[in-house]
Design an enzyme around this catalytic site. Sequence first.
Site: not given
Ligand code: IMP
Ligand code: MG
Length: 177
Positions: A150-151, A41-42, A101, A98, A157
Site C-alpha cells: 500500500f502506497v 481524487k487520487g 492495482d 494514479d 491517500d
Molecule cells: P484497482 O481497482 O484494484 O486497480 O484499484 C485502483 C484504485 O484503488 C486506485 O484508483 C486507487 O485510488 C486505489 N488504490 C489502489 N492501491 C492503492 C494504494 O496502494 N494506495 C492508495 N490507493 C490505492
Molecule cells: Mg483512485
Amino acid sequence: MSDSLRPLISAARIRKRVAELARQISDDHQGAKLTLVIVLKGATVFAADLMRQIGIPFVIDFVRASSYGKAARSSGTVVLGDAARLDIAGHHVIVVEDIVDTGLTITALAAALKKLEPASLDVCALLHKRVTAAPPVAIRYKGFDIPDEFVVGYGMDYAERYRNLPGVYRLTPGEGG
Ligand code: IMP
Ligand code: MG
C-alpha cells in the site's frame, strides 16, 4: 502507534518520469483531438504535473471512480461517478489514473467510456502494482511498476491523509489510526 512511512519513489524521479510520459503523449497525439479524463481524487496531483508538460492542445474532464470502502485492499466493487455525461465521442481519450492495482477500477471505467464512442481509449497510470492474481491490464503510458504494497503520497491517500507528500511512500498503518 502512528503510521509508518518508507520512501519508495522520490519527487525528483517522479518529475523526470512525468516529463517523459508527457513527451510520449504529445508525440503520439499530434493533430489529434485529445481529451484527458482524470480519475478523482487520487490522480489530480499527477494530472496537474502531467498536463503542464504536454505540448499539444487538449481538453480535460473528470470522473469519479473508487473501489468501494476505506480498506487498504480493493473491495471488488467499483463505484463510478457520472461517466455517462462526458462529451468524448470522436475524441482520443487518455484516462489518467494514479495507480492500477487489481485493474477492476480501470476496467470498469474503460467499459463505461467505450460506450461513449471515443476515437481511441488509452490509459496513463503513474503506478502499476504487481498483483499476481490480477488479470493483465493494458497501460499504454505507465510511470513505474511497484511491489504489491500500500502506497501514499503524490495525490494518493490512506483514509484521506498523505495526499500532500511530494513523493510516493509505502505505508504500514499504525494501530488505532
Ligand atoms: P484497482 O481497482 O484494484 O486497480 O484499484 C485502483 C484504485 O484503488 C486506485 O484508483 C486507487 O485510488 C486505489 N488504490 C489502489 N492501491 C492503492 C494504494 O496502494 N494506495 C492508495 N490507493 C490505492
Ligand atoms: Mg483512485
